[in-house]
Design an enzyme around this catalytic site. Structure first.
Site, PDB file in Angstrom:
ATOM      1  N   ARG A 239      54.322  38.235  43.748  1.00 57.17           N
ATOM      2  CA  ARG A 239      53.197  37.532  44.371  1.00 57.17           C
ATOM      3  C   ARG A 239      53.307  36.058  44.030  1.00 57.17           C
ATOM      4  O   ARG A 239      53.032  35.667  42.904  1.00 57.17           O
ATOM      5  CB  ARG A 239      51.880  38.120  43.831  1.00 57.17           C
ATOM      6  CG  ARG A 239      50.660  37.750  44.670  1.00 57.17           C
ATOM      7  CD  ARG A 239      49.373  38.114  43.956  1.00 57.17           C
ATOM      8  NE  ARG A 239      49.129  37.173  42.876  1.00 57.17           N
ATOM      9  CZ  ARG A 239      48.381  37.426  41.807  1.00 57.17           C
ATOM     10  NH1 ARG A 239      47.812  38.595  41.651  1.00 57.17           N
ATOM     11  NH2 ARG A 239      48.209  36.500  40.870  1.00 57.17           N
ATOM     12  N   HIS A 243      45.914  35.826  43.733  1.00 56.68           N
ATOM     13  CA  HIS A 243      45.498  37.139  44.252  1.00 56.68           C
ATOM     14  C   HIS A 243      44.727  36.951  45.568  1.00 56.68           C
ATOM     15  O   HIS A 243      45.010  37.590  46.569  1.00 56.68           O
ATOM     16  CB  HIS A 243      44.627  37.849  43.213  1.00 56.68           C
ATOM     17  CG  HIS A 243      43.992  39.090  43.734  1.00 56.68           C
ATOM     18  ND1 HIS A 243      44.713  40.222  44.019  1.00 56.68           N
ATOM     19  CD2 HIS A 243      42.698  39.373  44.054  1.00 56.68           C
ATOM     20  CE1 HIS A 243      43.885  41.157  44.488  1.00 56.68           C
ATOM     21  NE2 HIS A 243      42.663  40.661  44.517  1.00 56.68           N
ATOM     22  N   TYR A 252      46.629  32.922  33.793  1.00 55.45           N
ATOM     23  CA  TYR A 252      47.183  34.134  33.168  1.00 55.45           C
ATOM     24  C   TYR A 252      48.673  34.367  33.428  1.00 55.45           C
ATOM     25  O   TYR A 252      49.296  35.177  32.791  1.00 55.45           O
ATOM     26  CB  TYR A 252      46.388  35.378  33.612  1.00 55.45           C
ATOM     27  CG  TYR A 252      46.348  35.607  35.111  1.00 55.45           C
ATOM     28  CD1 TYR A 252      47.399  36.248  35.777  1.00 55.45           C
ATOM     29  CD2 TYR A 252      45.258  35.194  35.881  1.00 55.45           C
ATOM     30  CE1 TYR A 252      47.368  36.467  37.146  1.00 55.45           C
ATOM     31  CE2 TYR A 252      45.217  35.407  37.259  1.00 55.45           C
ATOM     32  CZ  TYR A 252      46.274  36.045  37.884  1.00 55.45           C
ATOM     33  OH  TYR A 252      46.235  36.257  39.248  1.00 55.45           O
TER      34      TYR A 252
END
Ligand SMILES: Cc1ncc(C[n+]2csc(CCOP(=O)(O)OP(=O)(O)O)c2C)c(N)n1
Ligand SMILES: [Mg+2]
Length: 347
Positions: A239, A243, A252
């Site tokens: 990815r 998100h 993160y």
């Protein structure tokens, strides 16, 4: 790990130069769609958007492996698959703008995008069982993420598929993350593919940034499913964005922990391969991009010309026969809109 790029020339694969170029064309269409949707979201055109950057090879390759009559069970992440299957771009954009899916109607066999994680997996297994009972020669393909494999629905869907020999392919796009949860904390299994063992059928891992490897692997899986042997395909990709547009992965994420083949741009890598094979020239990608931009201009204009959605839309497509409770809720909403207006502002 199944791979083509770097291991074979195009001539050594079963695929023609036309097929190879079609894949690139749809990857470029998907990339331009993703970029336009992000830009539209940033200027308030739609409230939120889940980008799929990095997954173009994985999704376009899988879409091209499906027959026109096979059924796709997508999620919020799989817009590239739907673009490649011929769902009009304006339908996909309007859905993110509060409209029901498939405003214009189209005949690509695809279910609505599942937002509750993994719910489409038993739907796909059940639909595949129904196709089998009816004697149709179709296959269902359930798209889902790595995070979805922790849901009960994943295990129930795969179990039913194995026991009933349902014509279904489980296509897990392992992009490394379920929001901020990394894959290694998602499951202690060595891989996601290995989970198929427990249900009595094959699981395979494929380089999800290699569209030809995906086309080959999903194509073989679909043929197996058609013959009553389901397959779990784990597409290893990454990815490359947040998100959703509400997420900030810099809090993160450390992409350097992943190998370069997984985090590098699948479009650049595939273009380079096709250039080396002599089946495209230096202008091909920008020609595809210009055509995609025109298609997107039309899609946005078309979407903007649609009348406002009706509050009834949220009730109309839930059940074939509306329940008493749903009808009560519909009546309540009508009364509320009458009194307060559609945006909650007193009239
Ligand atoms: C049943 C359910 N639980 C939780 C959520 C919240 N949620 C939305 S996306 C997501 C992560 C999904 O990760 P993955 O399956 O890897 O798919 P990806 O977003 O990476 O495509 C979660 C937990 C949800 N939508 N549905
Ligand atoms: Mg994921």
């Amino acid at each position: 790990m199944h791979r083509v790029i770097g291991e074979r020339t195009l001539d050594e694969t079963p695929f023609s130069a036309d097929t190879a170029r079609e894949l690139l064309r749809d990857m470029v269409r998907a990339r331009r769609f993703d970029e336009r949707a992000l830009a539209l979201q940033r200027r308030g055109w739609m409230s939120g958007y889940p980008p799929f950057k990095g997954a173009e090879a994985s999704q376009v390759g899988a879409a091209h492996a499906m027959d026109e009559t096979d059924w796709l069970f997508p999620t919020y992440r799989s817009n590239a698959m739907q673009v490649a299957r011929g769902v009009p771009m304006h339908d996909l954009l309007l859905f993110r703008r509060g409209f029901p899916e498939f405003t214009s109607g189209h005949d690509a066999p695809t279910f609505p995008q599942a937002v509750p994680i993994a719910t489409q997996i038993p739907h796909a297994a059940g639909a595949a069982m129904a196709m089998d009972y009816r004697g149709d020669d179709h296959v269902a393909l359930a798209y889902f993420g790595d995070g979805a494999t922790s849901e009960g629905d994943f295990h129930e869907g795969l179990n039913f598929a194995g026991v009933f020999e349902a014509p279904v392919v489980f296509f897990c796009e392992n992009n490394g993350w379920a929001i901020s949860m990394p894959r290694e904390k998602q499951t202690r299994s060595d891989s996601i593919a290995v989970k198929a063992d427990a249900y009595g059928f094959d699981g395979v891992q494929v380089d999800g940034n290699d569209p030809l490897a995906i086309l080959e692997t999903v194509g073989t899986a679909i043929e197996s499913a058609r013959a009553g042997e389901p397959v779990l395909v784990e597409s290893l990709t990454y990815r490359q964005g947040p998100h959703t547009t509400s997420d900030d992965p810099s809090r993160y994420e450390d992409a350097s922990a992943y190998p370069a083949w997984r985090t590098s741009d699948p479009l650049d890598r595939y273009e380079e391969f096709l250039l080396a094979q002599g089946v495209i020239d230096g202008a091909t990608r920008s020609e595809f991009a210009a055509a995609a931009d025109e298609e997107l201009d039309d899609a946005v204009a078309h979407a903007e010309s649609e009348p406002e959605p009706s509050p009834d839309d949220v009730f109309d497509h839930a059940y074939a026969e509306p329940s008493r409770r749903l009808e009560d809720q519909r009546a309540w909403l009508h009364e509320h809109v009458e009194r307060h207006g559609i945006d909650g502002v007193e009239r």
